[in-house]
Design a protein around this motif. Structure first.
Motif, PDB file in Angstrom:
ATOM      1  N   CYS A  93     -17.807  15.431 -42.868  1.00  0.00           N
ATOM      2  CA  CYS A  93     -17.854  14.368 -41.867  1.00  0.00           C
ATOM      3  C   CYS A  93     -19.037  13.418 -42.102  1.00  0.00           C
ATOM      4  O   CYS A  93     -20.191  13.846 -42.142  1.00  0.00           O
ATOM      5  CB  CYS A  93     -17.953  15.016 -40.477  1.00  0.00           C
ATOM      6  SG  CYS A  93     -18.103  13.845 -39.139  1.00  0.00           S
TER       7      CYS A  93
ATOM      8  N   THR B 154     -25.006  19.767 -35.562  1.00  0.00           N
ATOM      9  CA  THR B 154     -23.745  19.872 -36.296  1.00  0.00           C
ATOM     10  C   THR B 154     -23.118  21.267 -36.290  1.00  0.00           C
ATOM     11  O   THR B 154     -21.951  21.428 -35.954  1.00  0.00           O
ATOM     12  CB  THR B 154     -23.959  19.443 -37.764  1.00  0.00           C
ATOM     13  OG1 THR B 154     -24.741  18.265 -37.756  1.00  0.00           O
ATOM     14  CG2 THR B 154     -22.643  19.194 -38.460  1.00  0.00           C
TER      15      THR B 154
ATOM     16  N   TYR C  37     -18.102  11.747 -35.245  1.00  0.00           N
ATOM     17  CA  TYR C  37     -17.730  13.167 -35.159  1.00  0.00           C
ATOM     18  C   TYR C  37     -16.460  13.335 -34.323  1.00  0.00           C
ATOM     19  O   TYR C  37     -15.575  14.115 -34.650  1.00  0.00           O
ATOM     20  CB  TYR C  37     -18.876  14.021 -34.592  1.00  0.00           C
ATOM     21  CG  TYR C  37     -18.561  15.492 -34.775  1.00  0.00           C
ATOM     22  CD1 TYR C  37     -18.820  16.134 -35.986  1.00  0.00           C
ATOM     23  CD2 TYR C  37     -17.917  16.219 -33.770  1.00  0.00           C
ATOM     24  CE1 TYR C  37     -18.462  17.450 -36.191  1.00  0.00           C
ATOM     25  CE2 TYR C  37     -17.559  17.546 -33.966  1.00  0.00           C
ATOM     26  CZ  TYR C  37     -17.842  18.154 -35.178  1.00  0.00           C
ATOM     27  OH  TYR C  37     -17.472  19.460 -35.380  1.00  0.00           O
TER      28      TYR C  37
END
Ligand SMILES: Nc1ncnc2c1ncn2[C@@H]1O[C@H](COP(=O)(O)OP(=O)(O)OP(=O)(O)O)[C@@H](O)[C@H]1O
Ligand SMILES: [Mg+2]
Length: 377
Positions: free
Chosen positions: A16, A254, A223
């Motif tokens: 990502c 994360t 995200y």
């Protein structure tokens, strides 16, 4: 296959964002600058390094080496891991490169070598074989300088070298690194306090020797788009609000979001829908699975340390935790005992901080632990 990777190398399609950071770091490397990559724990440093190694501008042009030195406690072990990594990366490649390496690392000739019968490379390296670490280190750097391709060496958890008993390690490494034209380094780690001291105090050998990059959270919207897309491909409904809810719950760290979505993904079926309730259920089961470990950590702390840890977990984020106001608000003993407790917790990496508007904001390093503390105390 679960698209929320928790271990191993993340394929590009499941990695990502981090586009800006990737571009910046690669540009610095192409300009022969070393990098100091820091972040809070679990933000994504190690995965970013791997992602960069796999980038088209790096993969075939550089020899890439990565070693995590968290477990090392002496120069000897550092040399062991550096040497072993180079050997292991070169074995599957061209024979010429490996031959050059083996020819250069003379001090370890007995441990690395070719099988006289099959001609295959073999290794029998033990930490005990490193009897002259400074010499072997010099040979390693000589190899990196002579290698037929430029080299990129990432040393993860680099703050560890400040804990070695040998007094001159920083200066020794710096002397070698300063002279190199064929190798760039990525120094990375989460102990910001130590790393900043190493790289930004004038009196220290590494002063100004790397471009500092602090890795923040992955952008919230990016995200959200990433996670919604992964669920969508599996025929599972999840709203941007639900992903945002989880992102905010873990303050955008994360690993924690990713772990929750990984677990949700593992349990839901095609056609199902995921909401905040699902997020809470999965978080609860993660906390339950870890509660024994968390209790054990608590049992190793003094009362003052426990109180400080709980107070920091509850204030989220905690500003000025040694001030009179904070001490009173959280019924702690005194600013001086708060000071001591905080120092211990920082040292044990149970508490971490970020800087916002010039002020330190403290929080519990492990976000699952933080949730557990808020629920348990
Ligand atoms: N860009 C990304 N895309 C997808 N997942 C990611 C990304 N970055 C990190 N992750 C997830 O977060 C986890 C933690 O990342 P990583 O191990 O790189 O963090 P770290 O900063 O090196 O942590 P530590 O300080 O504990 O070493 C990864 O295992 C992965 O699950
Ligand atoms: Mg890491």
């Amino acid at each position: 296959m679960n698209p929320f990777f928790l271990t191993g190398i993340i394929p590009n399609a499941y990695f990502c964002d981090r586009e800006k950071e990737t571009e910046t770091i690669i540009t610095h490397i192409e300009n022969q600058s070393n990098i100091l990559l820091t972040s809070s724990r679990r933000m994504g440093k190690t995965q970013l390094i791997r992602h960069i190694f796999n980038n088209d501008r790096i993969r075939d042009k550089y020899h890439t080496f990565y070693t995590d030195i968290y477990a090392t406690s002496s120069l000897r072990e550092l040399v062991f891991f550096l040497g072993k990594e180079i050997y292991q990366r070169l074995v599957p490649g061209e024979k010429k490169a490996l031959k050059l390496f083996l020819g250069t690392i003379r001090s370890l000739a007995a441990a690395f070598g070719m099988d006289p019968v099959t001609g295959e490379p073999r290794i029998n390296l033990q930490i005990g074989n490193i009897t002259a670490p400074e010499l072997t280190l010099e040979e390693i750097f000589t190899y990196l300088e002579k290698a037929e391709k430029p080299c990129l060496f990432a040393i993860d958890e680099f703050q560890q070298i400040s804990r070695y008993p040998e007094a001159n390690v920083e200066a020794l490494l710096r002397t070698h690194i300063q002279k190199m034209n064929n190798c760039c380094f990525i120094f990375s780690g989460s102990d910001r306090h130590i790393l900043e001291q190493m790289f930004s105090s004038y009196a220290k050998p590494f002063y100004n020797s790397a471009q500092p990059i602090n890795l923040g959270r992955i952008d919230r919207d990016k995200y959200i788009r990433f996670a919604v897309k992964q669920f969508d491909s599996a025929g599972v409904q999840i709203s941007p609000e639900t992903v945002g809810y989880c992102y905010d719950k873990f303050d955008g760290y994360t690993y924690y979001n990713h772990k929750v979505f990984h677990d949700i993904y593992a349990f839901v079926k095609n056609g199902a829908s995921v909401d905040k309730e699902t997020v809470e259920q999965v978080v609860d089961s993660i906390l339950e699975e870890n509660s024994h470990t968390f209790s054990e950590v608590m049992s190793g702390l003094s009362i003052a340390q426990k109180q400080m840890l709980v107070a920091v977990a509850k204030e989220k984020p905690a500003r000025r935790p040694t001030s009179g106001a904070f001490v009173r608000r959280n019924a702690l003993d005194s600013p001086s005992s708060a000071q001591k407790a905080l120092a211990k917790l920082l040292d044990a990496q149970l508490i971490t901080y970020t800087v916002a508007d010039g002020e330190k904001e403290y929080s519990v390093a492990d976000k699952f632990f933080e949730c557990w503390l808020r629920e348990t105390y």
